[in-house]
Scaffold this active site. Structure first.
Site, PDB file in Angstrom:
ATOM      1  N   HIS A  27       0.550  -3.595   6.464  1.00 34.92           N
ATOM      2  CA  HIS A  27      -0.702  -3.497   7.219  1.00 34.92           C
ATOM      3  C   HIS A  27      -1.898  -4.077   6.467  1.00 34.92           C
ATOM      4  O   HIS A  27      -2.991  -4.077   6.989  1.00 34.92           O
ATOM      5  CB  HIS A  27      -0.968  -2.031   7.601  1.00 34.92           C
ATOM      6  CG  HIS A  27      -1.128  -1.139   6.406  1.00 34.92           C
ATOM      7  ND1 HIS A  27      -0.066  -0.524   5.802  1.00 34.92           N
ATOM      8  CD2 HIS A  27      -2.212  -0.803   5.681  1.00 34.92           C
ATOM      9  CE1 HIS A  27      -0.491   0.177   4.766  1.00 34.92           C
ATOM     10  NE2 HIS A  27      -1.797   0.023   4.662  1.00 34.92           N
TER      11      HIS A  27
ATOM     12  N   CYS B 290       0.845  -1.190   0.000  1.00 34.67           N
ATOM     13  CA  CYS B 290       0.000   0.000   0.000  1.00 34.67           C
ATOM     14  C   CYS B 290       0.883   1.244   0.000  1.00 34.67           C
ATOM     15  O   CYS B 290       2.005   1.224   0.511  1.00 34.67           O
ATOM     16  CB  CYS B 290      -0.863  -0.030   1.256  1.00 34.67           C
ATOM     17  SG  CYS B 290      -1.957   1.360   1.459  1.00 34.67           S
TER      18      CYS B 290
ATOM     19  N   CYS C  36      -7.512  -2.676   3.753  1.00 34.98           N
ATOM     20  CA  CYS C  36      -7.153  -1.248   3.793  1.00 34.98           C
ATOM     21  C   CYS C  36      -7.702  -0.517   2.586  1.00 34.98           C
ATOM     22  O   CYS C  36      -8.619   0.284   2.696  1.00 34.98           O
ATOM     23  CB  CYS C  36      -5.639  -1.071   3.906  1.00 34.98           C
ATOM     24  SG  CYS C  36      -5.115   0.641   3.745  1.00 34.98           S
TER      25      CYS C  36
ATOM     26  N   SER D  38       0.618   3.778   1.794  1.00 36.96           N
ATOM     27  CA  SER D  38       0.939   4.281   3.135  1.00 36.96           C
ATOM     28  C   SER D  38       2.076   3.501   3.785  1.00 36.96           C
ATOM     29  O   SER D  38       2.685   3.982   4.747  1.00 36.96           O
ATOM     30  CB  SER D  38      -0.292   4.369   4.043  1.00 36.96           C
ATOM     31  OG  SER D  38      -1.157   3.321   3.842  1.00 36.96           O
TER      32      SER D  38
HETATM   33 ZN   LIG Z   1      -3.043   0.808   3.274  1.00 34.36          ZN
END
Ligand SMILES: [Zn+2]
Ligand SMILES: [Zn+2]
Length: 361
Positions: free
Chosen positions: A60, A38, A163, A40
């Site tokens: 995550h 991801c 996510c 992030s």
């Molecule tokens: Zn994420």
């Protein structure tokens, strides 16, 4: 057991052999099957998001199979298929009680330690910090960080739900509550933005205007249901949205994480319209919007994790996928082994992948 570790920002991740303790009370040990790469995660490498604690086990987004449960775990058993939730939920705090578990106040987040102040990961006896640590062959997390999902859902795709899909679809349906027939603009068509497009499709939006600077991402947005594509390098995106919608979108979503693009999203909505900041803003940044347009009943809202209620929303999103109404395969450009995590970030930065999924032996 191998895991991807960050030692310093602005340096590649290292794949290292680490030790993992047994789950303690209320904790669960999971073997990863798929881990989503991801943006992030990358923000922790490029310094956009700070990490308080190093070395740190990354990742995550994940899905896997329960291996072992600690004392007191009552909702999961070995063999269960699970998707990781970005936020654990205590079920008792004010926000959990109000149906906003994405904002649970029951746990201190971001320390990289379990609630008892210790870590389950270590190397040569030195503790390694971790959140969900899904870039690892196995991990130990809180029971409330996991959502059990149906066994026939492929786990290497289910990881995206935890996510990117939850944040994007949830921003539209849970947080903004976009009405049928609305005109929607999406600024930024990365891993989350593409799911805002999907959310707008699920909301039966009339116009779905995708804005990005990368043609590959715009093509993807079109594949997922965007009705208009705007390349922000070639056209002024605010002007284009105002033209296409004859005066402004009903909703505009900022899915990049830059204050100036939040402002563009705000300037793209008609009086009475709503701009939603979905992207993760840089630490310490301010957002400013013009006051007179705000005065005309416009709304600027933020959203964390798409108002996600993981125990309700994950099974629902997975049912949608299994019924062919939510697209995940189209989001996945590549599968790579854990060892190729740095190459996956390079692809992301070049804009040649929508999403890469890490796979585990
Ligand atoms: Zn994420
Ligand atoms: Zn709570």
């Amino acid at each position: 057991m191998k895991a991807a570790i960050i030692h310093e920002p602005h340096t590649p991740l290292k794949i290292e052999e680490v030790d993992l303790d047994e789950p303690k009370a209320g904790e669960v040990r999971v073997r990863l099957v798929g881990g989503g790469v991801c943006h992030s995660d990358y923000h922790r490498i490029d310094g956009h998001s700070a990490i308080a604690t190093l070395p740190y086990v990354m990742g995550h987004e994940g899905a896997g199979i329960v291996q072992q449960t600690g004392p007191g775990v009552s909702t999961l058993s070995p063999g269960d298929h699970v998707v990781f939730s970005l936020t654990p939920q205590c079920g008792r705090c004010r926000n959990c009680a109000a149906g906003r578990p994405n904002l649970c106040e029951g746990f201190t987040r971001g320390s990289g330690l379990m609630p008892d102040g210790t870590s389950r990961f270590s190397k040569d006896g030195i503790p390694y910090f971790a959140g969900l640590a899904t870039f690892s062959e196995e991990t130990v997390v809180l029971e409330s960080s996991l959502v059990k999902v149906r066994d026939d859902m492929p786990l290497e795709k289910a990881c995206l739900i935890g996510c990117g899909v939850m944040t994007g679809v949830g921003a539209v349906l849970n947080r903004a509550k976009v009405e049928t027939g609305s005109a929607v603009a999406i600024f930024g068509c990365g891993g989350v933005g593409l799911n805002v497009v999907q959310g707008a499709v699920l909301a039966s939006a009339s116009k779905i205007i995708a804005v990005d600077k990368v043609d590959f991402k715009l093509e993807k947005a079109g594949e997922l249901g965007a009705t208009h594509l705007v390349n922000a390098d070639r056209d002024d995106p605010v002007e284009r949205v105002l033209q296409i919608t004859d005066g402004g979108a009903d909703y505009a979503f900022e899915v990049v994480g830059f204050p100036q693009i939040v402002r563009q999203a705000f300037e793209s909505v008609r009086p009475g319209g709503t701009a939603v900041m979905v992207g993760v803003p840089p630490e310490g940044a301010d957002v400013s919007v013009p006051a007179r347009p705000l005065f005309q009943d416009r709304t600027l809202m933020g959203t964390f994790y798409g108002g996600g209620r993981p125990r309700i929303d994950f099974p629902w999103l997975i049912d949608l996928y299994m019924d062919g109404r939510l697209k995940l395969d189209e989001l996945i450009t590549k599968y790579r082994p854990l060892d190729e995590i740095n190459e996956a970030f390079e692809d992301m930065n070049k804009g040649v992948t929508a999403r890469t999924i890490l796979t585990f032996e």
